[in-house]
Design a protein around this motif. Structure first.
Motif, PDB file in Angstrom:
ATOM      1  N   UNK A 115       2.606 -19.048   5.278  1.00  0.00           N
ATOM      2  CA  UNK A 115       1.263 -18.674   4.872  1.00  0.00           C
ATOM      3  C   UNK A 115       0.246 -18.721   5.704  1.00  0.00           C
ATOM      4  N   UNK A 116      -0.988 -18.245   5.385  1.00  0.00           N
ATOM      5  CA  UNK A 116      -1.902 -18.216   6.547  1.00  0.00           C
ATOM      6  C   UNK A 116      -2.653 -19.345   6.662  1.00  0.00           C
ATOM      7  N   UNK A 117      -3.055 -19.817   7.677  1.00  0.00           N
ATOM      8  CA  UNK A 117      -3.922 -21.268   8.170  1.00  0.00           C
ATOM      9  C   UNK A 117      -5.143 -21.366   7.327  1.00  0.00           C
ATOM     10  N   UNK A 118      -5.233 -22.700   7.034  1.00  0.00           N
ATOM     11  CA  UNK A 118      -6.524 -22.926   6.302  1.00  0.00           C
ATOM     12  C   UNK A 118      -7.900 -22.907   6.858  1.00  0.00           C
ATOM     13  N   UNK A 119      -8.168 -21.776   7.686  1.00  0.00           N
ATOM     14  CA  UNK A 119      -9.181 -21.700   8.464  1.00  0.00           C
ATOM     15  C   UNK A 119     -10.573 -22.096   7.834  1.00  0.00           C
ATOM     16  N   UNK A 120     -10.698 -21.654   6.421  1.00  0.00           N
ATOM     17  CA  UNK A 120     -12.204 -22.017   5.861  1.00  0.00           C
ATOM     18  C   UNK A 120     -11.927 -23.041   4.820  1.00  0.00           C
ATOM     19  N   UNK A 121     -10.828 -23.938   4.751  1.00  0.00           N
ATOM     20  CA  UNK A 121     -10.693 -24.792   3.865  1.00  0.00           C
ATOM     21  C   UNK A 121     -11.529 -26.073   4.327  1.00  0.00           C
ATOM     22  N   UNK A 122     -11.686 -27.102   3.489  1.00  0.00           N
ATOM     23  CA  UNK A 122     -12.339 -28.363   3.720  1.00  0.00           C
ATOM     24  C   UNK A 122     -11.302 -29.274   4.451  1.00  0.00           C
ATOM     25  N   UNK A 123     -11.833 -30.420   4.916  1.00  0.00           N
ATOM     26  CA  UNK A 123     -11.211 -31.433   5.698  1.00  0.00           C
ATOM     27  C   UNK A 123      -9.951 -31.894   5.010  1.00  0.00           C
ATOM     28  N   UNK A 124     -10.178 -32.307   3.869  1.00  0.00           N
ATOM     29  CA  UNK A 124      -8.838 -32.900   2.986  1.00  0.00           C
ATOM     30  C   UNK A 124      -7.804 -31.874   2.979  1.00  0.00           C
ATOM     31  N   UNK A 125      -8.117 -30.674   2.608  1.00  0.00           N
ATOM     32  CA  UNK A 125      -7.024 -29.434   2.532  1.00  0.00           C
ATOM     33  C   UNK A 125      -6.153 -29.281   3.761  1.00  0.00           C
ATOM     34  N   UNK A 126      -7.246 -29.422   5.231  1.00  0.00           N
ATOM     35  CA  UNK A 126      -6.714 -29.137   6.434  1.00  0.00           C
ATOM     36  C   UNK A 126      -5.669 -30.235   6.643  1.00  0.00           C
TER      37      UNK A 126
END
Length: 397
Positions: free
Chosen positions: A250-261
């Motif tokens: 899966x693609x990296x969570x570049x635009x995710x929040x801190x908790x999701x990262x």
């Protein structure tokens, strides 16, 4: 003809002791008499290769004082109508460069000479690594190359004459090719300096600095390079296996929040921890590396294997081409893996396969005898050998 084995190169040191205390750890000199390698390679081998094989730089090259001699100096361009142009050695020019102190190198001599190939094949089987051989010829006491290190282990097999060696300690453990620009010189004086004479073998792990030159007489040696699997190879295999996992793809969570990262990184750590927790993961990699290794093809033309005539050739020798082939037990027999393929055999065939994998130049008749001891009929042995012949695992000579 029985091939030389690792034991012949490191004698009198036992092979197990070599693997445990010397291999990849330190240099060692194994002295022998000048007849030790008769029948393996010599000046006649080099002469035959130069006369019959069309080499291109850098596989064939001249060097002197740390510099490659321009190929145009000792070759001429042949531009034949109807074919691609190529460079041909001009004998007089080549000899002139040798008289001026050039050293001659032929890379991958195992591609051109069967005796050398048998030696490298035997070492591939015992060291479970890629093995190749280069021929070096020198006359004057002028080093071909400056002080350097190689990115593979080396067995320097002195075939004729003498070579003067200076050995320096490594400046970086397990260096990579890209490290060469960072380490231009050894850190101190030589740790050893000596002449290697005909019949001697010098083992040098990769990364050890050294300088080599002739001593004013004709010198010929065979450099056997050994490239073992490394941690980088292991990591690449793990990454390749990971592509089957949805999390890793899966693609990296570049635009995710801190908790999701954080959750993503925790999941990735769990995946890799689990992947490396298996106690046999290294053994799985070794099985993969051996099973997918490839060897030089050999043929027995005009026979194109359209019919099974194995039993008509009982005096022919069985040469193993899949040098790192492995055998694994299964519930109802065993599996032979090599050259990226797998073959299933019943338990009764095991003595036949063991004979084929012995690397001792066993004859078809001897394989038949091995099968007879386990109640394998001649016809069954012939069918097993024919299967391996058609797959390119073995060839008859």
């Amino acid at each position: 003809m029985t091939s030389l084995r690792l034991a012949d190169l490191v004698f009198p040191q036992p092979v197990d002791e070599f693997r445990r205390n010397t291999y990849g750890k330190t240099w060692a000199l194994y002295e022998g008499d000048e007849s030790r390698f008769h029948g393996v390679a010599g000046w006649e081998t080099l002469n035959a290769i130069l006369a019959s094989v069309r080499f291109e730089t850098p596989r064939f090259r001249l060097a002197r004082g740390g510099e490659l001699i321009p190929v145009e100096t000792y070759t001429e361009l042949i531009d034949r109508r109807g074919g691609p142009p190529y460079r041909r050695i001009v004998a007089g020019r080549l000899l002139e460069e040798l008289r001026k102190g050039a050293s001659l190198t032929v890379d991958r001599a195992d591609h051109a000479d069967d005796a050398v190939r048998r030696l490298t094949a035997a070492l591939e089987a015992e060291l479970r690594a890629e093995v190749f051989a280069n021929i070096f010829a020198s006359w004057l006491p002028i080093p071909a190359f400056n002080v350097h290190w190689d990115d593979q282990d080396v067995f320097a097999v002195q075939l004729s004459g003498r070579k003067h060696w200076r050995i320096f300690g490594p400046t970086r453990q397990w260096p990579l090719v890209r490290d060469s620009a960072e380490n231009q010189r050894p850190a101190g004086p030589p740790v050893a300096e000596f002449d290697v004479t005909a019949g001697d073998v010098l083992y040098l792990p990769h990364g050890w600095w050294h300088s080599v030159s002739a001593v004013g007489e004709p010198s010929l040696h065979l450099t056997i390079g050994v490239i073992p699997d490394s941690g980088i190879d292991f990591m690449r295999w793990l990454v390749d296996r990971a592509t089957a996992n949805e999390l890793i793809r899966q693609r990296l969570p570049r635009f995710a929040g801190e908790d999701e990262r954080r959750a993503y990184l925790a999941a990735v750590r769990d995946y890799w921890n689990q992947a490396l927790t298996s106690t046999d993961v290294l053994e799985q990699f070794f099985t993969y590396a051996d099973g997918t290794s490839h060897s030089l093809p050999r043929f027995d033309l005009p026979d194109i294997l359209s019919s099974n005539t194995v039993l008509d050739r009982k005096k022919a020798r069985v040469l193993l081409l899949a040098t790192r082939a492995t055998v694994d037990r299964t519930g109802d027999g065993f599996v032979l893996t090599g050259l990226g393929r797998r073959w299933s055999f019943p338990p009764v065939a095991k003595p036949v396969i063991d004979a084929v994998l012995s690397h001792d130049g066993v004859t078809v008749g001897e394989v038949v005898d091995s099968g007879a001891k386990s109640d394998v009929s001649e016809e069954q042995v012939a069918e097993i050998l024919f299967t391996l012949l058609r797959a390119g695992v073995i060839v008859l000579r």
